[in-house]
Design a protein around this motif. Structure first.
Motif, short mmCIF file in Angstrom:
data_model
loop_
_atom_site.label_atom_id
_atom_site.label_comp_id
_atom_site.label_asym_id
_atom_site.label_seq_id
_atom_site.Cartn_x
_atom_site.Cartn_y
_atom_site.Cartn_z
N ALA A 161 15.71 5.39 -15.70
CA ALA A 161 14.33 6.02 -16.19
C ALA A 161 12.85 4.57 -15.57
N GLU A 162 13.18 3.78 -16.14
CA GLU A 162 12.66 2.51 -15.88
C GLU A 162 12.32 1.57 -14.27
N GLN A 163 13.78 2.21 -14.17
CA GLN A 163 14.06 1.58 -12.09
C GLN A 163 13.34 3.36 -11.36
N ASP A 164 13.10 3.61 -11.83
CA ASP A 164 12.37 5.07 -11.03
C ASP A 164 10.58 4.44 -11.53
N ASP A 165 10.13 4.70 -12.23
CA ASP A 165 8.45 4.04 -12.50
C ASP A 165 8.57 3.09 -12.31
N ALA A 166 9.39 1.94 -11.78
CA ALA A 166 9.56 1.13 -11.21
C ALA A 166 9.19 0.99 -9.44
N LEU A 167 9.55 1.85 -9.11
CA LEU A 167 9.77 2.40 -7.61
C LEU A 167 8.03 3.21 -7.09
N GLU A 168 7.84 3.81 -8.35
CA GLU A 168 6.20 4.80 -7.87
C GLU A 168 5.33 3.43 -8.26
N ARG A 169 5.34 2.09 -8.75
CA ARG A 169 4.46 1.57 -9.08
C ARG A 169 4.51 0.89 -7.79
N ALA A 170 5.49 0.22 -7.39
CA ALA A 170 5.51 -0.01 -6.25
C ALA A 170 5.24 0.77 -4.80
N LEU A 171 5.46 2.07 -5.11
CA LEU A 171 5.05 3.10 -3.98
C LEU A 171 3.10 2.85 -3.82
N HIS A 172 2.80 3.12 -5.30
CA HIS A 172 1.32 3.35 -5.22
C HIS A 172 1.13 1.57 -5.09
N GLU A 173 1.18 0.20 -5.42
CA GLU A 173 1.00 -0.31 -4.94
C GLU A 173 1.00 -0.91 -3.18
N ARG A 174 1.53 -0.40 -2.68
CA ARG A 174 1.22 0.08 -1.09
C ARG A 174 0.27 0.37 -0.54
N LEU A 175 0.14 2.11 -1.24
CA LEU A 175 -0.63 2.87 -0.93
C LEU A 175 -2.11 2.20 -1.41
N ARG A 176 -2.27 1.34 -2.11
CA ARG A 176 -3.28 0.94 -2.50
C ARG A 176 -4.06 -0.25 -1.84
N ALA A 177 -2.85 -1.09 -1.12
CA ALA A 177 -3.29 -2.12 -0.28
C ALA A 177 -3.47 -1.23 1.48
N LEU A 178 -3.29 -0.54 1.83
CA LEU A 178 -3.35 0.14 3.03
C LEU A 178 -4.63 0.86 2.28
N GLN A 179 -5.69 1.28 1.78
CA GLN A 179 -6.57 1.55 1.28
C GLN A 179 -7.74 0.11 1.72
N MET A 180 -7.45 -1.05 1.15
CA MET A 180 -7.98 -2.27 1.49
C MET A 180 -8.34 -2.43 2.85
#
Length: 413
Positions: A161-180
């Motif tokens: 579960a912790e690994q899955d949470d880390a994966l989704e946080r990493a995905l959201h970080e990349r999506l925010r980077a695309l916005q910037m």
């Protein structure tokens, strides 16, 4: 104000899928695989007639990660036609990725050959693309590969579960980077589009969920429904849907859906692509339905019918079966099962012009038999006969009449 940018958004072509087909004599290919290629031809025609400005393919070109070279040729020729009409973005989906990271994706050849007008989007990146009606800023979010997104993190000792949470946080970080990145590349009037290939929380799955392997990242809708974007073009889920349909504060976040029906789990789903009029702060779009192969399930209830074959034929005649993939379910009782003529039904389906008979299945109502008791040897013939009639569920009035006749026979001996 400049004219809106005309964008064609499609996804999940899955070229090479051969369910419910046969070998086409002229081409040597599966007749179902030809269906999928034909849908691409329909898209090309629409794009040409609509004077398209930008083509977005949101991932999953082939059914297999190692596609048949003939299918590769068929897909490549059609993508080339699209790229000659307008700049074309090929987003990398999960079915495009090799199992071995060192190997090439199924669409990487376009990048290797530097085919003009094609961007193979295999990394999280934002680009400014010039079209004949103006510039567009496009952010690309390919299928999130766990090993790549988590490469810089130490996950030793972490739970699943912790690994899955880390994966989704990493995905959201990349999506925010695309916005910037989009903010940096665009001016106030430049329309912006994000394309991604992944699951979004709240999306309604189609039958493709049964073929997913592993634990994939799921994006939160709010990470996509940001006013930074004017349209979000998604692939991966085969059912067409707009995830922000009821919202005025967010751009359209849309799965175009697959081009063809994969199996009977998608029997009632419409298939097609999206045509977008992209403008900063005010995009409009519509879904364009394609003439996908019809999959049809027929059910004939013949449990209380003395002529089940005729009833099944009558049910078939109530539908237009020409060109459809058909499966027929016939509900039968043990008595009516023996009266069914399978051959007549199969021949009639062929005469009706069906594309493929997916199956003629019999659902026989096997009634539970009443137990005779612990000591049937101690029961009289009449008692055994009464139990037999009960087990066969003979109607009470008829059962009494039969027992009465039986008694007359037994007592007359």
């Amino acid at each position: 104000m400049s004219e809106p940018i005309r964008v064609l958004h499609f996804a999940d072509a899955h070229i090479g899928l051969e369910n419910y087909g046969k070998i086409d004599r002229e081409t040597g290919l599966s007749s179902r695989a030809l269906d999928f290629l034909a849908r691409l031809d329909d898209i090309i025609k629409y794009a040409r007639e609509g004077d398209v400005d930008l083509v977005i393919f949101a991932g999953d070109a082939f059914r297999s990660r190692s596609p048949n070279p003939t299918y590769q040729r068929g897909f490549a020729g059609r993508i080339r036609q699209l790229s000659q009409l307008a700049p074309t973005v090929l987003l990398v989906g999960n079915h495009d990725l090799p199992l071995n990271a060192a190997k090439a994706s199924t669409v990487e050849i376009f990048q290797t050959l530097d085919v003009p007008g094609i961007w193979v989007a295999e990394a999280y990146e934002t680009r400014r693309i010039e079209t004949k009606r103006g510039a567009v800023v496009v952010g690309a979010a390919p299928y999130p590969i766990r090993a790549r997104l988590l490469a810089d993190l130490d996950l030793r000792g972490k739970t699943i579960a912790e690994q899955d949470d880390a994966l989704e946080r990493a995905l959201h970080e990349r999506l925010r980077a695309l916005q910037m990145q989009a903010n940096d590349l665009a001016n106030a009037a430049t329309p912006r589009l994000l394309t991604g290939h992944f699951s979004v929380a709240g999306a309604v799955w189609g039958s493709e969920r049964g073929v997913m392997l592993g634990r994939a990242a799921v994006a939160d809708l709010e990470a996509l429904a940001d006013p930074c974007w004017d349209y979000v073009a998604l692939g991966h889920i085969h059912r067409h849907q707009n995830l922000t349909a009821e919202r005025e504060d967010a751009p359209p976040v849309v799965y175009s859906g697959s081009l063809e029906r994969i199996d009977f789990g998608e029997e009632k789903e419409v298939k097609g692509f999206c045509w977008v009029e992209l403008a900063r702060g005010g995009s409009t779009w519509r879904f364009v339905e394609l003439a996908a192969r019809k999959l049809l399930t027929l059910t004939a209830d013949c449990r209380a019918i003395s002529n089940p074959t005729s009833e099944a034929l009558a049910e078939m005649k109530r539908h237009d079966l020409k060109g459809a993939v058909v499966r027929l379910v016939i509900k039968l009782s043990p008595e009516s099962e023996a009266l069914l003529n399978d051959g007549v039904i199969a021949n009639e389906l062929k005469r009706a012009g069906v594309f493929h008979i997916a199956g003629i299945s019999k659902a026989v109502d096997r009634r539970a038999r009443s137990r005779l008791g612990l000591s049937p040897a101690g029961m009289t013939p009449m008692q055994l006969l009464a139990r037999y009639f009960e087990g066969r569920e003979v109607e009470a009035e008829r059962r009494e009449a039969l027992l009465r006749l039986a008694r007359e026979i037994v007592e007359g001996e």
